[in-house]
Enzyme design. Structure first.
Site, mmCIF file in Angstrom:
data_model
loop_
_atom_site.group_PDB
_atom_site.id
_atom_site.type_symbol
_atom_site.label_atom_id
_atom_site.label_comp_id
_atom_site.label_asym_id
_atom_site.label_seq_id
_atom_site.Cartn_x
_atom_site.Cartn_y
_atom_site.Cartn_z
ATOM 1 N N LYS B 82 18.642 -20.385 -3.124
ATOM 2 C CA LYS B 82 18.847 -21.830 -2.962
ATOM 3 C C LYS B 82 20.051 -22.048 -2.045
ATOM 4 O O LYS B 82 21.087 -21.399 -2.219
ATOM 5 C CB LYS B 82 19.080 -22.475 -4.333
ATOM 6 C CG LYS B 82 19.170 -24.005 -4.288
ATOM 7 C CD LYS B 82 19.389 -24.588 -5.692
ATOM 8 C CE LYS B 82 19.327 -26.117 -5.674
ATOM 9 N NZ LYS B 82 19.558 -26.697 -7.015
ATOM 10 N N SER B 167 16.217 -30.341 -8.122
ATOM 11 C CA SER B 167 16.588 -30.126 -6.751
ATOM 12 C C SER B 167 16.212 -28.773 -6.160
ATOM 13 O O SER B 167 16.211 -28.617 -4.937
ATOM 14 C CB SER B 167 18.115 -30.301 -6.616
ATOM 15 O OG SER B 167 18.785 -29.291 -7.354
ATOM 16 N N SER B 191 17.178 -29.241 -12.600
ATOM 17 C CA SER B 191 16.862 -28.830 -11.227
ATOM 18 C C SER B 191 16.235 -27.456 -11.072
ATOM 19 O O SER B 191 15.777 -27.109 -9.984
ATOM 20 C CB SER B 191 18.121 -28.898 -10.359
ATOM 21 O OG SER B 191 18.412 -30.239 -10.027
#
Lengths: 482, 502
Positions: B82, B167, B191
C-alpha cells in the site's frame, strides 16, 4: 518593593516561565545530537524534520533530568504524566505541532528560596515543570527575501519551569533566575548558558495597588539574559503604571523586549492569540514513573546550594554573606571546600572571595580555569599558618602564583621570602635601626609615639619584609622603652 | 489469451512458498509472471508505482538463497505494498498530490520485515488519499476499479465499474486480480477489511500495537493498524507472522512475542463461544447480508462452536465517535505537509500564502474536509463537546467488548453493510460513504483484532465478507475461526477481471 507613581504606590507582580535546555547528548524524541554551534541542519533526524511516518520515542535520560530537577526544586513528581500536541504552523516547527505536556506535567508544585540582599530569605512557588521539544531556528538574515530554517535545535529537550506570580520586583526576578540557574547547574540538568540560549525566559508582568487583586498582565517573550529580564520588567511595570495613571487600561498581550532601545513593544494581542488545540499525542503512551526509580534519583542528588549554605554557616562558622557567595556556583563551593579542608574555614573563605575572585575577575575567567589550584591556595594558607611567611608577604606570593601557576613553597624558596623568626637576627636588625636613628629614638622617647610605625617600617625594610611582625613588635617595644 | 501463464499466479501464497521450496519453479519465474499480470491489470489502476526492476533483483536474491537451501519464510513471494508505507528510495505518495516526488530515505518497519523475510516488491498500491475513504476513489492518481463486475442479469443491468473499497483498495484489487500474491494494507476504520470484503479476499486487521506503525504515513495514529491482505486465511497467517513484532521505534508497539499463526490453524473450534451482537442488526441492512450473517452463524455451529447472542450497547455511537477522533488526529498529523521540507510547494510572496496555496493544491476534497472537521473539534470551546466526548464513547465501546469477551471467545458480524457500489456513487454524500465503516469502526476504537473472510456473493454477483473480531492479541483465535468459515463457505468465485481470463 513598591514603585512610586504619580498617584501613589504600585506593586509589580511577576511570574516567570523559564525554558531550560536539558543537558543530554540526544534530543527529547530522537537520537540526533544536540551539540551547540554545529553547521546548520547537520543534527537532524527524519523524526526531527517530521518526515512522513516518523514517530517520537521518549529519551529516558531527559525524563531522568526533569525528575532530578523536580526533586531539586523540592517539587511533587507526578508518577503519571501525559504528552500533548500543541498545534501551530511555523516553518521552524516541522510537524506543525510541538510535543509538550499540558494538563498533566511530569513535575508539580515546588519552590525556590531566594537569598535577599538584607540577609533574609524569601520563598517563590513553582507551579510546574514540564517536558517539551524545542523548535528550530528561522534565519531571516541570510538572504534578502528568503527565510532559511536550521533544524539543529528542533526536538532538543526543554524543561519549562513556571513560577507562581510571587515575584514583586525586577530585582527579585533577577535573584530568582540566578538561583534557579544555580540549582540547575548543581543538578547538571541544564548548563544555564543564556548566551547560547540554553536558558530562556518569558516574564508575565502586571501591576496593582498594594493589597488589591492582580491586574491585567502582559507576557514579555524570549528574554535571554538576566539583565534583559530585569530591564524588561522594570520598563514594563513603569509603562503599565503610567498607562493606568493616565486613565488607560492594560490590554493583555504578548510583547517583545527591544534590547537596543530598552523598551517592550506588542507582538500580538489576545484576539490574535493562537488556538493551540492541545490534545494527547496519540504516538506516545502516558509517561509512567516507577516510584522506586524516583527515590533512587532522590538519593543520588548532590548537595544543593541551600543545604550547602546552611552547612557552611553552621559547621564551618562562615558568615551568611560569605556562604551565599561561595555556594552560588557549585565549582566555587567545591574549590572552597577543598581549600578549607583541614584549615581555618574563615581564612579559606577570605582568600577565595577576596584575592582569588579579584584575580579571576581581572583575568576574565571562571574558577574552573583558575591558574591556582585549591591545593596550592591551601598550601599558601598553610605557609601563613605555620609562620613561614607573613600574611602581607602571602599576598605577593599569591600574585606570583596567579602569574606563573607555581607552588607557593617554591616561590617562597626561590625568592627567599621565608619569614625570619630568628630572634637574634631580628634583634640585630632592630639594634641597627635604633643605632642609625639616634635622633628619632630620642624624639620617640620624649613622647612622639607616632614614630613607632616608622621604626617598624625601617626594620621590615632592613629585613626585606621577611621579619616576623610579632617578634619585630616585641623587640622594638622592649628596646625603645628599655 | 489461451497461453496466459495463469497457473503460477493462481497459486496461493502457501502453495507458491511450498513450490519454491521444492524448486518446482523459481522466484524469478513467479515474479516475471506477476510483473506481466501487473501490466495487464493496469486498467484497474491498482498500482501507483510499479517496481519490476526491484522485483526481479529481489527475486534473484531469493533464488540464490533458495538454491543454498537458506530459504526464508517469504522467499520469492511477490507482494504489493500500500502506498502509505514508506519504501526507501521508492516514490511514496499516500495517494496525495502533496507528496509529489517524495522518495523516503528510510524503509517502514513492516516492509523491512517483509523484505527480510524474502518477499518481493511488485509496486506501490493505490489508495484513498492519506487512507481517508471507503472507496479508493479519492486518490490523486485516480480511482481504483474493482476487478469484480455486477453479474449481467438480463434486466437493465448497471454495468458500471464498482469500487474496490477503501482505503486499501489498490491492495485488495491487486490481490483479487492475481496481480499480487498478497499485499500490505492499513486499517483505521475498516480500510483493510472493507476492501477485502468488496474484492472477495481475506483482510486482517491485527491488534493495535501488533504491527509497527513506524514508517507508515499517519492518518489517525491511535487508530491506524497495518495488516495483511491475502487470498486465503492461511496466507494471512503467514504474512502476519512476518509483519508483526515489537518495534522500539514505535512507542505504541506491543512488547510481545509473535506466535506461529500458521501452526495455530488447527481447524478445531469445537466448544468455542461465538458472540452474535444484536446491535449489528442495523435497520437499513440488506436482507442478503443479514442472511449471509445467519449462514455464518450456522456454519460455525455446524463446526462445533457455540453461538451466543450478546449485546454491545454502545455500537451505534462508535461511528460518530470515530468520525471525530480520526479527523482530530488527522488534522494534526497532516500539519507537516506545509511545503517547507518535502513534497509539493506552491510558491508565494508570504509564508501564510505559501501554506494556503500549497495545502489547497496538495490536498483533495476529502482530506480538506477531514482536516477542517478535525481542526474544529479540537478548537477551544468545542474540545469538550466533541473530542473529549468521543474519547469517552471510545472507552465505552472498548468496555462493551471487554464485557462481551468475558462470555465469548470471538464475535461474528458482517464486514460491511453492502457489497461494492458503483464508482461515482456516494461521492456527494459523505454520510452515506461514512456508513460503509459502521461494522468495522468499533474494532478500531477498541484496538481489537478482526478479520474479513469472503463468504458469499450478493444477488448481483459481488463478493460479501464476514468479519470475526477477537480478544486483544488473539489473532490466533480469529484466524482459526476464519479458516473454518473459509472452508465452510467454499468461496471459489473469481472476479471478472483476472489474470488468465479476459
Amino acid at each position: 518593593m513598591l514603585i512610586k507613581g504619580r498617584t501613589g504606590e504600585w506593586e509589580t507582580v511577576i511570574g516567570l516561565e523559564v525554558h531550560a535546555q536539558i543537558v543530554s547528548e540526544a534530543k527529547l524524541f530522537s537520537g540526533a545530537a544536540t551539540a551547540f554551534g554545529a553547521e546548520p541542519n547537520t543534527q537532524v533526524s527524519p523524526v526531527d524534520a517530521a518526515f512522513p511516518g516518523m514517530l517520537p520515542v521518549i529519551n529516558r535520560h531527559c525524563v531522568e533530568q526533569a525528575v532530578k530537577t523536580g526533586l531539586g526544586l523540592d517539587a511533587e513528581v507526578n508518577f503519571v504524566s501525559v504528552f500533548d500536541r500543541k498545534n501551530y504552523f511555523y516553518p521552524d516547527l516541522p510537524a506543525g505541532y510541538q510535543i509538550s505536556q499540558y494538563l498533566q506535567p511530569v513535575v508539580g508544585h515546588g519552590r525556590v528560596v531566594l537569598d535577599m540582599p538584607d540577609g533574609r530569605t524569601r520563598e517563590i512557588g513553582i507551579t510546574r515543570l514540564h517536558l517539551e521539544q524545542d523548535a528550530g531556528k528561522s534565519l531571516h538574515d541570510q538572504h534578502p527575501n528568503l527565510t532559511f530554517v536550521d533544524l539543529n535545535r528542533a526536538g532538543i529537550g526543554l524543561m519549562e519551569i513556571v513560577s507562581e506570580p510571587d515575584l514583586r520586583s525586577a530585582e527579585e526576578a533577577g535573584l530568582y533566575l540566578r538561583k534557579l540557574r544555580s540549582i540547575l547547574r548543581y543538578l547538571g540538568t541544564c548548563d544555564g548558558n543564556m548566551e547560547e540560549g540554553s536558558l530562556r525566559c518569558d516574564a508575565n508582568v502586571s501591576v496593582r495597588r498594594p493589597g488589591e487583586p492582580y491586574g491585567t498582565r502582559c507576557e514579555i517573550k524570549n528574554l535571554n539574559s538576566v539583565r534583559y529580564v530585569m530591564q524588561a520588567i522594570a520598563y514594563e511595570a513603569q509603562r503599565q503604571i503610567e498607562l493606568i495613571e493616565e486613565g488607560g487600561q492594560v490590554v493583555q498581550q504578548t510583547r517583545l523586549f527591544d534590547v537596543g532601545r530598552g523598551v517592550t513593544r506588542p507582538m500580538r494581542s489576545k484576539e490574535e492569540a493562537h488556538d493551540y488545540r492541545y490534545f494527547p499525542d496519540p504516538d506516545l503512551l502516558p509517561l509512567v514513573l516507577d516510584p522506586a526509580w524516583v527515590e533512587q534519583l532522590r538519593a543520588g542528588l548532590p548537595e544543593l546550594p541551600d543545604t550547602k549554605k546552611a552547612r557552611f554557616i553552621s559547621s564551618l562558622g562562615l558568615s551568611p554573606d560569605d556562604a551565599t557567595v561561595l555556594v552560588a556556583e557549585q565549582a566555587t563551593a567545591l574549590f572552597f571546600e577543598q581549600v578549607a579542608t583541614g584549615r581555618d574555614p574563615k581564612m579559606a573563605a577570605n582568600w577565595v572571595t577576596g584575592d582569588l575572585f579579584a584575580a579571576l575577575n581581572r583575568l576574565g575567567i571562571g574558577i574552573e580555569q583558575s591558574p591556582v589550584s585549591p591545593s596550592q591556595l591551601g598550601g599558601l594558607i598553610d605557609l601563613i599558618a605555620d609562620g613561614t611567611i607573613s600574611g602581607r608577604l602571602a599576598k605577593d606570593v599569591f600574585v606570583e602564583m596567579i602569574a606563573t601557576g607555581a607552588d607557593p613553597a617554591t616561590i617562597v624558596e626561590n625568592k627567599g621570602l621565608r619569614q625570619v623568626t630568628d630572634e637574634g637576627a631580628i634583634a640585630a636588625a632592630v639594634d641597627a635601626v635604633l643605632a642609625a636613628q639616634v635622633d628619632k629614638v630620642a624624639e620617640y622617647r620624649s613622647g612622639r609615639d607616632k614614630l613607632y610605625g616608622f621604626f617598624v617600617g625601617q626594620v621590615m625594610r632592613a629585613t626585606q619584609g621577611k621579619a616576623n611582625p610579632t617578634l619585630v613588635n616585641d623587640l622594638l617595644k622592649k628596646k625603645l622603652t628599655g | 489469451m489461451s497461453d496466459w501463464p495463469a497457473a503460477l499466479t493462481a497459486l496461493s501464497l502457501a502453495e507458491a512458498r511450498d513450490g519454491l521450496a521444492r524448486r518446482e519453479f523459481s522466484a524469478r519465474e513467479l515474479t516475471e509472471n506477476y510483473i506481466a499480470v501487473v501490466e495487464v491489470v493496469r486498467p484497474l489502476n491498482a498500482f501507483i508505482t510499479e517496481t519490476p526492476d526491484q522485483a526481479l533483483a529481489m527475486a534473484k536474491a531469493a533464488d540464490e538463497r533458495l538454491a543454498r537451501a537458506e530459504g526464508r519464510p517469504l522467499d520469492g513471494i511477490p507482494i504489493a505494498v500500500k502506498d502509505l508505507f514508506c519504501t526507501k528510495g521508492v516514490l511514496t505518495t499516500a495517494g496525495s498530490h502533496i507528496l509529489d516526488g517524495f522518495h523516503p530515505p528510510y524503509e517502514s518497519t513492516v516492509t523491512e520485515k517483509l523484505w527480510q523475510a524474502g518477499a518481493v516488491m511488485l509496486g506501490k498500491a493505490n489508495l484513498d488519499e492519506f487512507a481517508m475513504g471507503s472507496s479508493s476513489t479519492t486518490s490523486y492518481y485516480g480511482p481504483v476499479e474493482n476487478p469484480w463486475r455486477r453479474r449481467p442479469n438480463g434486466r437493465a443491468g448497471d454495468n458500471r465499474p464498482v469500487v474496490a473499497g477503501g482505503s486499501s483498495g489498490g491492495s485488495a484489487a491487486a490481490v483479487a486480480a492475481h496481480a499480487a500474491m498478497a499485499a500490505t494494507g492499513t486499517d483505521t476504520g475498516g480500510s483493510i477489511r472493507q476492501p477485502a470484503s468488496f474484492c472477495g479476499i481475506v483482510g486482517l486487521k491485527p491488534t493495535y500495537g501488533r504491527c509497527s506503525r513506524w514508517g507508515v504515513v499517519a492518518y489517525a495514529s491511535s487508530l491506524d493498524h497495518p495488516g495483511p491482505m491475502t487470498r486465503t486465511v492461511r496466507d494471512a497467517a503467514i504474512m502476519l507472522r512476518a509483519m508483526a513484532g515489537h518495534d522500539l521505534k514505535d512507542s505504541t508497539s506491543a512488547p510481545l512475542p509473535v506466535p506461529d499463526y500458521e501452526a495455530g490453524l488447527t481447524g478445531e473450534i469445537r466448544g468455542m463461544r461465538i458472540g452474535v451482537p444484536r446491535e449489528y442488526r442495523v435497520e437499513q441492512m440488506p436482507g442478503e447480508i443479514e442472511a449471509l450473517w445467519q449462514q455464518g452463524v450456522d456454519w460455525l455451529r455446524e463446526a462445533g462452536a457455540d453461538p451466543v447472542e450478546i449485546s454491545l450497547p454502545h455500537t451505534k455511537y462508535a461511528l460518530p465517535a470515530y468520525y471525530i477522533i480520526a479527523p482530530a488526529e488527522a488534522s494534526s498529523n497532516l500539519a507537516r505537509y506545509d511545503g517547507v521540507r518535502f513534497g509539493l510547494r506552491v510558491g508565494a510572496a508570504s509564508l501564510d500564502e505559501m501554506y494556503e496555496l500549497t495545502r489547497a493544491a496538495g490536498f483533495g476534497a476529502e482530506v480538506r474536509r477531514r482536516v477542517l472537521i478535525g481542526t474544529f473539534v479540537l478548537s477551544a470551546g468545542y474540545y469538550d463537546a466533541y473530542y473529549l466526548k468521543a474519547q469517552r464513547v471510545r472507552a465505552l465501546v472498548a468496555r462493551d467488548f471487554a464485557k462481551a469477551f468475558e462470555e465469548v471467545d470471538a464475535i461474528l458480524v458482517p464486514t460491511a453493510p453492502s457489497a461494492a457500489f458503483a464508482i461515482g456513487d456516494n461521492t456527494d454524500d459523505s454520510i452515506a460513504m461514512y456508513l460503509n465503516d459502521v461494522f468495522t469502526v468499533p474494532a478500531n476504537l477498541a484496538g481489537l483484532p478482526a478479520i474479513s473472510v469472503p463468504a458469499g456473493l450478493s444477488a448481483d454477483g459481488l463478493p460479501l465478507g464476514l468479519q470475526i473480531i477477537g480478544r486483544a492479541f488473539d489473532e490466533e483465535g480469529i484466524l482459526r475461526v476464519a479458516q473454518v468459515l473459509e472452508s465452510a463457505a467454499e468461496f471459489r468465485h473469481l472476479p471478472a477481471f483476472i489474470a488468465g481470463k479476459t
